[in-house]
Structure formats: structure tokens, C-alpha cells
Design a protein around this motif. Sequence first.
Motif, PDB file in Angstrom:
ATOM      1  N   GLU A  26      -5.351 -20.395   8.344  1.00 56.11           N
ATOM      2  CA  GLU A  26      -4.679 -21.090   9.511  1.00 56.11           C
ATOM      3  C   GLU A  26      -4.948 -19.977  10.430  1.00 56.11           C
ATOM      4  O   GLU A  26      -5.000 -18.653  10.199  1.00 56.11           O
ATOM      5  N   SER A  27      -4.659 -20.220  11.736  1.00 49.39           N
ATOM      6  CA  SER A  27      -4.739 -19.208  12.975  1.00 49.39           C
ATOM      7  C   SER A  27      -3.463 -18.688  12.953  1.00 49.39           C
ATOM      8  O   SER A  27      -2.390 -19.290  13.094  1.00 49.39           O
ATOM      9  N   PHE A  28      -3.388 -17.327  13.145  1.00 55.65           N
ATOM     10  CA  PHE A  28      -2.058 -16.503  13.670  1.00 55.65           C
ATOM     11  C   PHE A  28      -1.240 -16.545  12.384  1.00 55.65           C
ATOM     12  O   PHE A  28      -0.079 -16.772  12.937  1.00 55.65           O
ATOM     13  N   ALA A  29      -1.680 -16.722  11.239  1.00 58.65           N
ATOM     14  CA  ALA A  29      -0.611 -16.957  10.023  1.00 58.65           C
ATOM     15  C   ALA A  29       0.057 -15.510   9.912  1.00 58.65           C
ATOM     16  O   ALA A  29      -0.324 -14.575  10.151  1.00 58.65           O
ATOM     17  N   GLU A  30       1.651 -15.931   9.208  1.00 52.60           N
ATOM     18  CA  GLU A  30       2.309 -14.733   8.909  1.00 52.60           C
ATOM     19  C   GLU A  30       1.832 -13.915   7.596  1.00 52.60           C
ATOM     20  O   GLU A  30       1.611 -14.722   6.639  1.00 52.60           O
ATOM     21  N   ALA A  31       1.631 -12.793   7.209  1.00 47.15           N
ATOM     22  CA  ALA A  31       1.378 -12.135   6.125  1.00 47.15           C
ATOM     23  C   ALA A  31       2.634 -12.605   5.223  1.00 47.15           C
ATOM     24  O   ALA A  31       3.678 -12.338   5.713  1.00 47.15           O
ATOM     25  N   GLU A  32       2.485 -12.723   3.788  1.00 48.17           N
ATOM     26  CA  GLU A  32       3.399 -12.927   2.986  1.00 48.17           C
ATOM     27  C   GLU A  32       3.840 -11.606   2.250  1.00 48.17           C
ATOM     28  O   GLU A  32       5.234 -11.629   1.862  1.00 48.17           O
ATOM     29  N   ALA A  33       3.171 -10.596   2.431  1.00 47.41           N
ATOM     30  CA  ALA A  33       3.492  -9.376   1.718  1.00 47.41           C
ATOM     31  C   ALA A  33       2.581  -8.164   2.507  1.00 47.41           C
ATOM     32  O   ALA A  33       1.642  -8.442   2.931  1.00 47.41           O
ATOM     33  N   VAL A  34       3.275  -6.931   2.369  1.00 45.11           N
ATOM     34  CA  VAL A  34       2.572  -5.861   2.679  1.00 45.11           C
ATOM     35  C   VAL A  34       2.626  -4.611   1.791  1.00 45.11           C
ATOM     36  O   VAL A  34       3.931  -4.647   0.982  1.00 45.11           O
ATOM     37  N   PHE A  35       1.632  -4.048   1.339  1.00 45.20           N
ATOM     38  CA  PHE A  35       1.584  -2.905   0.556  1.00 45.20           C
ATOM     39  C   PHE A  35       1.370  -1.722   1.409  1.00 45.20           C
ATOM     40  O   PHE A  35       0.553  -1.472   2.290  1.00 45.20           O
ATOM     41  N   GLY A  36       2.235  -0.536   1.127  1.00 43.74           N
ATOM     42  CA  GLY A  36       1.856   0.740   1.825  1.00 43.74           C
ATOM     43  C   GLY A  36       3.093   1.132   2.740  1.00 43.74           C
ATOM     44  O   GLY A  36       3.071   1.975   3.372  1.00 43.74           O
ATOM     45  N   GLN A  37       3.883   0.110   3.259  1.00 45.30           N
ATOM     46  CA  GLN A  37       4.910   0.349   4.101  1.00 45.30           C
ATOM     47  C   GLN A  37       6.028  -0.337   3.646  1.00 45.30           C
ATOM     48  O   GLN A  37       6.248  -1.242   2.599  1.00 45.30           O
ATOM     49  N   ALA A  38       7.060   0.282   4.077  1.00 40.40           N
ATOM     50  CA  ALA A  38       8.470  -0.309   3.866  1.00 40.40           C
ATOM     51  C   ALA A  38       9.094  -1.508   4.250  1.00 40.40           C
ATOM     52  O   ALA A  38      10.075  -2.243   3.963  1.00 40.40           O
ATOM     53  N   ASP A  39       8.389  -2.021   5.548  1.00 38.56           N
ATOM     54  CA  ASP A  39       8.419  -3.358   6.246  1.00 38.56           C
ATOM     55  C   ASP A  39       7.425  -3.475   6.843  1.00 38.56           C
ATOM     56  O   ASP A  39       6.512  -2.742   6.923  1.00 38.56           O
ATOM     57  N   PHE A  40       7.538  -4.752   7.601  1.00 34.35           N
ATOM     58  CA  PHE A  40       6.205  -5.173   8.378  1.00 34.35           C
ATOM     59  C   PHE A  40       6.222  -4.414   9.851  1.00 34.35           C
ATOM     60  O   PHE A  40       5.076  -4.549  10.412  1.00 34.35           O
ATOM     61  N   SER A  41       7.123  -3.712  10.309  1.00 36.42           N
ATOM     62  CA  SER A  41       7.115  -3.079  11.618  1.00 36.42           C
ATOM     63  C   SER A  41       6.538  -1.658  11.281  1.00 36.42           C
ATOM     64  O   SER A  41       6.569  -0.791  12.496  1.00 36.42           O
ATOM     65  N   SER A  42       6.562  -0.849  10.185  1.00 39.79           N
ATOM     66  CA  SER A  42       6.215   0.342  10.044  1.00 39.79           C
ATOM     67  C   SER A  42       4.695   0.539  10.110  1.00 39.79           C
ATOM     68  O   SER A  42       4.080  -0.389   9.550  1.00 39.79           O
ATOM     69  N   ASP A  43       4.123   1.770  10.680  1.00 37.97           N
ATOM     70  CA  ASP A  43       2.718   1.925  10.673  1.00 37.97           C
ATOM     71  C   ASP A  43       2.262   3.227  10.676  1.00 37.97           C
ATOM     72  O   ASP A  43       1.264   3.880  11.012  1.00 37.97           O
ATOM     73  N   SER A  44       3.215   4.314  10.182  1.00 38.42           N
ATOM     74  CA  SER A  44       2.672   5.640   9.653  1.00 38.42           C
ATOM     75  C   SER A  44       1.850   5.818   8.627  1.00 38.42           C
ATOM     76  O   SER A  44       2.240   5.150   7.689  1.00 38.42           O
TER      77      SER A  44
END
Length: 484
Positions: free
Chosen positions: A85-103
Motif C-alpha cells: 500500500e502507499s504511505f503505509a505505517e511500519a508495524e515494527a522498528v529495530f534499532g530504536q526505542a520508538d518510531f521518533s528516534s533517529d540517533s
Amino acid sequence: MNCFRIVFLLTAISTLATARPKTNDAAVSILGQPTMDAIFEYDPTSAFSMDGPDGVAIDPTTGKVFVSDTLNHRILRFSSIAAYESFAEAEAVFGQADFSSDSPNRGNGIGNPTNNSFDEPSNICFDSAGRLWVADNGNSRVLRFDNASSKDSFTATADAVIGQPDFTSAAPADNLIADSGFSAPTGVSVDSQGRLWVSDSVIPRVLRFDEAAGLAFDAEASGYLGEAVANVFESGVGAGQFSIELLGLAVDADDNLWVADPVSHRVLFFEEPSAKPNGGLADKVLGQPDFDSSALVTVSANSMNLPYFVTVAPDGTLWVSDFLNHRVLGFLKASAKANGGAADIVLGQADFDSDVLYPHSSRATPNPSQIAVGREGSLFITEYNNIGHIKRWSDPVSITAPASVTAKRTSAKIRGTSAGASSVSYKVAGQKGIKSARGSVSRWNFVVRKLRKKKTNVTVTATAFDGRAASALVKAKAARKKKK
């Protein structure tokens, strides 16, 4: 009661559906942006956005799509439905504590990794058992995540590390034959025998690790490709050398190895590479007329400009990310091509003679990176830029079926083909429910029972992951009654 008769036979077919795009085709969906022509840089980081995605891979056991969101120092996981689908939301993230972190390294900074952090992860791949392999470029290591499709978001930890003595080390390897570590690993691929192949963007070599799923930490490489002089790997041109900034690689269905050698503007082919001695020579080159050429030439179907990444579809089509020509090249039956053979398909450009950096659109591929082939044949292409996203190309869904069949007694056996689909179902007029066809998606079959009328309509529908569909109508007709 009327009698029916049909003479179709069941044939067991295991071939995959093919959804190979054609020259200048338009993408059909996008991840990371709301529309094909969007140019948004998302701030803050979210479950919808990406920044410089460098890798994409698909779990063969679940169909879930994983994205190496490189400059956000994380891996995103999309469900097998959302990924189409276009512009879908990811169901999970590896490597960060939340979806807003990017360090990098979860905020611990460069050089301070953990077992659940990344520093600019590059290419990713899966093996047949659903293990995710990550070239963690900035931490000079490769991580393995078992059962990656079922790991928890935010807290997923790696099950093994190769190239470092532990999960907290990040020292780059020395350019020495005896050092089986990595300086800046970029390309990863696992063949059908469980061999892990890793390319390095600083040390001009490719390392092989046999039975990789059982290895960890400072595992010793089983072999290498690349030319070493006085125990040091040297870059250069030829059948046995690689340039500096070696990036993507991929194995095909026959376990042959394809290596993108960007600075020399070429892709090298190694037939049965695991059987070659250390430093073994390539057997073929694409992008250049011979092994001794490395010049950048006029854009054409035979040339490349910084080909960074490669992948091979199950049907033997080689896909190349021709980075600075802003296009993706497709070579049909690539292993049978002669040196310098021409590409057969181009995406991102209207023809083979163009290298225009077009505005963002469904037909443009600015700065393409890693490519992945979906289970039904869709092509996922990452585009590495600050307006990061992944586009998907797929042929229209199609289905073929007989216009009519004649049944035997009250049953009819029907078979046909489809392309670009993930499932095939059928509905019998006058009967309840929709049922799934048997066989493969590309060559399906089923038996219709309890037919009582002289003519019964059967609707067969092929459906893609993203809901696109195509239908065919089959009429089950009565047979002529036998004369007494």
C-alpha cells in the motif's frame, strides 16, 4: 438430470507468478511518501517516513518487507499487506526505542553499539529460514536476527554478530588476509547452502562464511574474492580485482555470485564462486566490454554509471541500480549474456540513452539503491536521498481461463494461469462462499462440484497483495445426451 463432461487433466506446476515490469513502466505504490510526486522531508521521524533508505528485503517465510532506513539508523518492518500500500505505517522498528528516534546506536553515539542498535545499516537480506542479515556499516559488523518477522518492536535484539568479538565493539578491520572482520560492510547475501557473502566498501574484497547461521563473533571467513599482494588487498581493474567502494552483491538461484563494482562502472559475475580458490577470477562482466576496461562512457544499454546494488529474480533477471544514471537496468537471462551484454529493460528513463534526473514521479528512479523481488514478482526499489522512499513496480494483474468447459456428471475440473497476483479464488453461481484454487498462483486449478443446471457460471479471480484484481468467467456446459 443433465450430464456434464470435461477432459482437462490436473498438472502439478510449481513455477512462480511473474510480474516483471517493462521499460519505462510506472510504479504502482510507494512507502515513505504520501504520493509519487511528494518531496516532503519528514521531521520528526515517524513510522511512515524514511531518510536515505539503503536496503530492502522480503522475508520468504512471511512476505513481510524490511527496510534499512540508513540515516535514521534503524530497520523498519511492514506487514505483507501494508508493504503493498502507499504511505503505509511500519508495524515494527529495530534499532530504536520508538518510531521518533533517529540517533546512531540508540543515542549512545558512534562507536558504541549494542545488540539492538545500528549505525547507518546498509544492505539487508534474508535466508530461506527467515533470518535477517544486516550489514551494520558504521559499526563494522554483520548482525543476524532469527525469526525477524516475529520479533518485538523497539526491543528486538540480534542473535549473533559476525566481524566483532562482542556486541559492544565497533573497531574496523585491518586490510589483511588474516583479518576476517569488516571495515565498512555494505552488501550481504546468503545462498541456498547457507553461505553468507559480504562485500566491504573500504577493503576491496568479498568474504565468504560457510554455514553462517552457526557462526558468531570473530568467526573466521571460509574464503575470499579479491586480489591480495603481500597479504594486503589491492584495488584495481581486471577479472580478479575490485575497486574501492565495493557495495552490493547477490546470489542467484544457482548460487552464482553477482558483485556491483561501481567505481569501475561494472557488474562482475562469478560462476560457482564457492568452488573457486581464494582470489578466484570473475567469469563475466556487464557494463564494460571486457575485464580491463573501467572508463565512464556515454549512457546506453551496455553502460553504467556507479552501479551500486544488484539483485537477481527467480527467473534469472539481473536488476542493477545504475545510481548516477538515475535508472534501474534489467538483464533477462543475465548469466547467458556475453561480456558487455546489453540490458533488456530500463526503469526510471524513457529509453536507454537517457540519464535525466527527473522530478519525483511514478516513472522516476532518482539515485536507486537496493532492490528486492516480492513473492509474486513485484520489484521494490529503494531511492537513497533526503526524500527517502521505496517504490514498487508490478505488471497489471491478469488471468486466463477457458471460456467454457463440459463437465462429467456433476463435476468439472478447471485450470488456467495468472500473473501479478498473490492468490486465485473462484465463486460458483448458486453456491455459497468463495473458495481458493489449488496449484500455484501462476498455474492454478480446481474442481467444481454439485453442478445441477444445464449451464453454470464460474467466476475466477486473481488478486494481488494490494487488492488489484482480474476476473474471468467460465461457463460449465452440459454434455450431449447419449443416444439410446
